[in-house]
Design an enzyme around this catalytic site. Structure first.
Site, PDB file in Angstrom:
ATOM      1  N   TRP A 231       7.485  10.566 -13.559  1.00 47.62           N
ATOM      2  CA  TRP A 231       6.553   9.715 -12.815  1.00 47.62           C
ATOM      3  C   TRP A 231       6.606   9.967 -11.320  1.00 47.62           C
ATOM      4  O   TRP A 231       5.572   9.982 -10.648  1.00 47.62           O
ATOM      5  CB  TRP A 231       6.769   8.234 -13.131  1.00 47.62           C
ATOM      6  CG  TRP A 231       6.200   7.860 -14.467  1.00 47.62           C
ATOM      7  CD1 TRP A 231       6.882   7.373 -15.535  1.00 47.62           C
ATOM      8  CD2 TRP A 231       4.828   7.958 -14.886  1.00 47.62           C
ATOM      9  NE1 TRP A 231       6.025   7.165 -16.592  1.00 47.62           N
ATOM     10  CE2 TRP A 231       4.768   7.516 -16.220  1.00 47.62           C
ATOM     11  CE3 TRP A 231       3.650   8.389 -14.265  1.00 47.62           C
ATOM     12  CZ2 TRP A 231       3.573   7.480 -16.944  1.00 47.62           C
ATOM     13  CZ3 TRP A 231       2.459   8.359 -14.991  1.00 47.62           C
ATOM     14  CH2 TRP A 231       2.437   7.899 -16.316  1.00 47.62           C
TER      15      TRP A 231
ATOM     16  N   ASP B 123       8.144   2.785  -6.658  1.00 46.41           N
ATOM     17  CA  ASP B 123       7.381   2.617  -7.892  1.00 46.41           C
ATOM     18  C   ASP B 123       8.288   1.880  -8.874  1.00 46.41           C
ATOM     19  O   ASP B 123       9.201   2.469  -9.453  1.00 46.41           O
ATOM     20  CB  ASP B 123       6.950   3.980  -8.454  1.00 46.41           C
ATOM     21  CG  ASP B 123       6.236   3.839  -9.805  1.00 46.41           C
ATOM     22  OD1 ASP B 123       6.094   2.709 -10.297  1.00 46.41           O
ATOM     23  OD2 ASP B 123       5.825   4.887 -10.367  1.00 46.41           O
TER      24      ASP B 123
ATOM     25  N   LYS C  23       3.895  -2.724 -18.341  1.00 41.07           N
ATOM     26  CA  LYS C  23       5.214  -2.509 -18.945  1.00 41.07           C
ATOM     27  C   LYS C  23       5.906  -3.862 -19.160  1.00 41.07           C
ATOM     28  O   LYS C  23       6.147  -4.254 -20.273  1.00 41.07           O
ATOM     29  CB  LYS C  23       6.073  -1.606 -18.062  1.00 41.07           C
ATOM     30  CG  LYS C  23       5.377  -0.327 -17.590  1.00 41.07           C
ATOM     31  CD  LYS C  23       5.102   0.649 -18.716  1.00 41.07           C
ATOM     32  CE  LYS C  23       4.084   1.713 -18.387  1.00 41.07           C
ATOM     33  NZ  LYS C  23       4.410   2.637 -17.334  1.00 41.07           N
TER      34      LYS C  23
HETATM   35  C1  LIG Z   1       3.474   3.714 -16.633  1.00 41.79           C
HETATM   36  C2  LIG Z   1       3.929   4.149 -15.314  1.00 41.79           C
HETATM   37  C3  LIG Z   1       3.023   4.581 -14.327  1.00 41.79           C
HETATM   38  C4  LIG Z   1       1.539   4.765 -14.591  1.00 41.79           C
HETATM   39  O1  LIG Z   1       0.839   3.612 -14.609  1.00 41.79           O
HETATM   40  P1  LIG Z   1      -0.733   3.597 -15.003  1.00 41.79           P
HETATM   41  O2  LIG Z   1      -1.021   2.147 -14.950  1.00 41.79           O
HETATM   42  O3  LIG Z   1      -0.865   4.228 -16.346  1.00 41.79           O
HETATM   43  O4  LIG Z   1      -1.444   4.368 -13.954  1.00 41.79           O
HETATM   44  C5  LIG Z   1       3.529   4.901 -13.088  1.00 41.79           C
HETATM   45  N1  LIG Z   1       4.848   4.834 -12.824  1.00 41.79           N
HETATM   46  C6  LIG Z   1       5.747   4.455 -13.753  1.00 41.79           C
HETATM   47  C7  LIG Z   1       7.184   4.403 -13.405  1.00 41.79           C
HETATM   48  C8  LIG Z   1       5.317   4.090 -15.027  1.00 41.79           C
HETATM   49  O5  LIG Z   1       6.200   3.716 -15.958  1.00 41.79           O
END
Ligand SMILES: *Cc1c(COP(=O)(O)O)cnc(C)c1O
Length: 390
Positions: free
Chosen positions: A117, A193, A219
């Site tokens: 990611w 993030d 998540k």
């Molecule tokens: C799932 C995820 C993303 C992507 O998110 P989207 O909503 O699909 O754009 C980005 N960073 C991490 C750490 C993730 O687990």
């Protein structure tokens, strides 16, 4: 011709009875049962459902304020931070960050790449600013297995921000606490993030110099599309002139999250999840639950005499959210048998298709929606499977 078993292509429609189904998907996934019931109950009530509320009505404004205020309370977000609900998921922020924090495309941003990611966030940023990369990829295996030490030598002093991902959802690496930048780099805001670990541990906002922290909702805290983006106020007003209004932190903060139509229902759900965390003892209690759930699975893996393995050896970096494991060194026949048998018993989401392909590892994602009791069911299945096939 034999058709391929649904468990092997990531089907979630287990043949087990519905009350036995446990969703270990990496996201979108199930929310805590109490929250899912509350959502369902809201749709049974007479009158308008929340899906039908105008975003400028007093009814929705109350929902929005509730979501912002409970998120503030639960995550102890200080007053000098703005809580934004942004569009475009996590990926939206991959682009929004450099566009908001780098006024010029020649400005530098530093990216720690320690998993899939952060690699993706880094690649997106390269389109908008000058990127300095701190790459933690293991040169021998090509995998991400560690988190680099953030020394002053590897961080450009002029960098507009230092970016990291606090839980690498695919690779299974988690920072259980955010790092602090070295003294001579403390002026640089940390950008995080936290898409897959937000709400599962406390954040030292000021102590770690957090400038922006974002989490896509799908998540731990809600549904896809929506992202909670928390911005320190002194970072507003610095955006590139090319930053789209819908991504611009300043326009959205000035408009109180109503610059355009926000994802109304998704925001309501985040408020309900925050209420749930508060009722269940707050973020500290939530962290203890996460620790206990993860420990149960890693104990099974570590005590299986090599029948199961997880890629991250450093226990201080093992993800409490996503537990990757393989079976008998990745043996294809046993892995497929494991997937089919577990799926038939209701344990779903252990193999998903990602944009990065089918990994060598299966993965149990154990977010807020998963209880310790449900993790126990998986742990017991794993122990029995190992006894039978070792
Ligand atoms: C799932 C995820 C993303 C992507 O998110 P989207 O909503 O699909 O754009 C980005 N960073 C991490 C750490 C993730 O687990």
């Amino acid at each position: 011709m034999n058709s391929i078993h649904p468990a092997l292509i990531g089907s979630l429609s287990s043949t087990a009875s519905p009350e036995k189904v446990i969703n270990f998907s990496p996201g979108p996934t199930s929310l805590p049962e109490a929250v899912e019931k509350q959502i369902a109950a809201n749709f049974q009530k007479p009158g308008l459902t929340s899906l039908a509320l105008s975003h400028r009505s007093p009814e929705f404004i109350a929902i929005l304020e509730h979501a912002v205020n409970t998120a503030r309370k639960v995550m102890a977000i200080p007053d000098d931070y703005e809580v934004l609900f942004t569009h475009g998921g996590g990926h939206g922020q991959f682009a929004a960050l450099p566009l908001n924090l780098c006024h010029e495309p020649t400005d530098t941003a530093t990216y720690v790449v320690n998993g899939t990611w952060s690699a993706r966030g880094c690649d997106e940023a390269k389109r908008y600013c000058n990127v300095q990369t701190i790459d933690a990829q293991d040169t021998k295996t090509g995998n991400y297995l560690s988190f680099p030490e953030l020394t002053e030598e590897i961080i450009d002093k002029e960098s507009k921000y230092v970016y990291l991902c606090s839980n690498e959802t695919v690779n299974g690496i988690e920072l259980h606490r955010l790092p602090k930048l070295p003294e001579s780099r403390k002026h640089i805001p940390l950008v995080v993030d936290a898409s897959s670990d937000f709400s599962t541990k406390p954040i030292d906002w000021h102590g770690c110099g957090v400038g922006v922290l974002f989490a896509c909702a799908s998540k731990n805290i809600g549904h896809p599309g929506l992202t909670i983006t928390i911005v320190r106020k002194d970072l507003l007003g610095k955006a590139s002139p090319l930053c789209p209004g819908v991504f611009n932190y300043t326009t959205n903060s000035e408009a109180g999250n109503l610059w355009n139509t926000p994802a109304t229902f998704n925001i309501e759900v985040v408020g309900l999840v925050m209420d749930w965390i508060e009722r269940e003892g707050g973020v500290e209690a939530n962290e203890q639950r996460s620790i206990a759930k993860a420990k149960m699975l890693y104990d099974v893996i570590d005590n299986a005499n090599g029948f199961y393995a997880t890629p991250i050896n450093d226990k201080s970096l093992r993800s409490r959210m996503n537990v990757p494991f393989n079976i008998a060194g990745g043996d294809l026949a046993l892995t497929e048998q494991f997937l089919i048998e577990s799926w038939e018993q209701g344990l779903i989401g252990l193999r998903t298709l990602t944009p990065f392909g089918v990994g060598d590892y299966l993965r149990a994602s154990i977010y807020n929606g998963i209880t310790l009791k449900q993790v126990t069911t998986l742990a017991e299945f794993m122990v029995k499977f190992a006894q039978k096939h070792r």
